[in-house]
Design a protein around this motif. Structure first.
Motif: not given
Length: 428
Positions: A275-292
């Motif tokens: 992602a850095r090599d391609g100058r891309l921004t990767v954002a992860v959004d989710g709850p703070p607790h696990p999702l099993f």
């Protein structure tokens, strides 16, 4: 059951059903045609015979002793005691007296049918002959009843014949599909070790070329060789995973409660360099607790990695990739959206077909097809939306699972993976 295995088995079932239905339709048509021809021939023959007898009786029959099922009426004569009610038809007799032309008609009365002929005899008397068709009509009903029984028997025979013919005709197809899958599995296993050796040797030669200061064209050639062998290993990994999924449900020991949230963050971290090599921004959004979710961790990691690699490979420099995880009821949703070149909405379903070449000229591959197999194997669904020039969005939905106190980790593969998943040239 995986989508490919389910598709194969569904195709076999459809072929068997089609043979059975076609056999039933053919038998039904034959019985109907035979019944129609028989009814037409019988009806015409009966009508011709009755009219001949009726005309003879009207012209020469004895008024006091007419033929069976026939009654003769004339002015001044006494009808037989068993004569049907409503006869003679006086309007016909009056007409014949005026015109001296014979009149024939069919009268339906009292649940039966009567043929009526009124004419002038040679002695000048107007005589009306009436014939009761109840026995002929009964014969026709018996004929159609017999044809109905024959139709039922024919359909039962068609069902049995269709099953037998279906098995005889489709069994080679089912066997061929089984042999094909077995061949893919065996070939992939047999090729895995030599390809691993070639990959390792190519990496070693590439390092030696750099250390010994070999000319740049030689070093670039070895680098391309390492990449090509690595991609070959990835294809073998895909084939092996697909074959293992097609073999049926995973063993209980291979299933565990997998935290999809933690797994996704781990995959994103592994792809951070690309992602850095391609100058891309990767954002992860989710709850703070696990999702099993319940499943095979390695396969799920492969699916999430494929989605992220696909997004990285189609997003230009400076673009953004958003990975979102949510829970709704009993479902965990993983969405990967990018600001890349997108795709034609008409291609949204075909993207998941094996070896499909998209409208943008992407190469053939197994990536997204294998992704759908993995998701379907885990009881989930995957869908894609996008527009040319407006990015794409892939959504995976999996049944919500739960942690298990006695969860057994999946066994490690006996053969190490070759290289890492590289960006695709097309959405495949």
């Amino acid at each position: 059951m995986t989508s490919s295995a389910f598709t194969d088995r569904a195709a076999v079932r459809r072929a068997r059903l089609r043979i059975g239905v076609l056999t039933g339709v053919i038998i039904t048509l034959l019985v109907t045609v035979v019944g129609g021809v028989a009814d037409t021939v019988m009806t015409r023959a009966q009508s011709d015979q009755v009219w001949r007898e009726l005309r003879y009786g009207a012209a020469r029959g004895d008024l006091s002793s007419p033929p069976v099922c026939t009654w003769l009426f004339a002015r001044g004569s006494t009808p037989l005691a068993n004569a049907p009610a409503g006869f003679p038809v006086n309007t016909d007799m009056d007409r014949v007296r005026r015109t001296h032309e014979a009149v024939e008609r069919t009268v339906r009365r009292d649940g039966t049918q009567y043929l009526v002929r009124t004419q002038v005899r040679g002695d000048g008397r107007v005589v009306q002959a009436v014939f009761d068709m109840r026995f002929q009509l009964a014969d026709r009903r018996h004929l159609w009843f017999a044809l109905g029984v024959a139709e039922v028997v024919g359909l039962l025979a068609a069902a049995a014949t269709g099953v037998v013919l279906g098995r005889l005709a489709v069994s080679p197809l089912a066997e061929a599909l089984t042999r094909q899958r077995r061949f893919v599995t065996d070939a992939s296993h047999e090729l895995r070790t030599p390809v691993t050796q070639v990959y390792t040797r190519a990496q070693l030669l590439s390092r030696q070329a750099v250390a010994q200061g070999m000319p740049a064209p030689h070093r670039e050639g070895l680098t391309r060789l390492v990449g090509s062998v690595g991609r070959l290993g990835e294809v073998l990994d895909d084939l092996l995973l697909s074959a293992s999924l097609a073999a049926g449900p995973a063993r209980p020991s291979e299933h565990r409660a997998v935290d999809l949230m933690a797994l996704t963050r781990s995959v994103v971290a592994q792809e951070a360099d690309r992602a850095r090599d391609g100058r891309l921004t990767v954002a992860v959004d989710g709850p703070p607790h696990p999702l099993f979710v319940d499943g095979v961790e390695s396969a799920l990691r492969r699916a999430v990695g494929e989605l992220l690699a696909n997004a990285i490979g189609h997003t230009p420099a400076g673009g953004r990739i958003e990975v979102t995880l949510t829970r709704a009821g009993g479902t965990v949703t993983l969405a990967v959206a990018d600001t890349g070149n997108g795709f034609d909405p008409a291609e949204s379903e075909r993207l998941f077909e094996r070896f499909h070449r998209g409208g943008g000229g992407g190469r053939y591959g197994l990536g997204l097809a294998l992704l759908r197999e993995v998701v379907t194997h885990h009881g989930g669904t995957v869908a894609a939306t996008g527009r040319p020039g407006h990015g794409a969005r892939f959504v995976i939905r999996l049944p919500l699972g739960g942690p298990r106190a006695a969860a057994v980790p999946p066994p490690r593969s006996r053969v190490p993976r070759i290289g890492t998943r590289r960006a695709k040239a097309g959405r495949t």
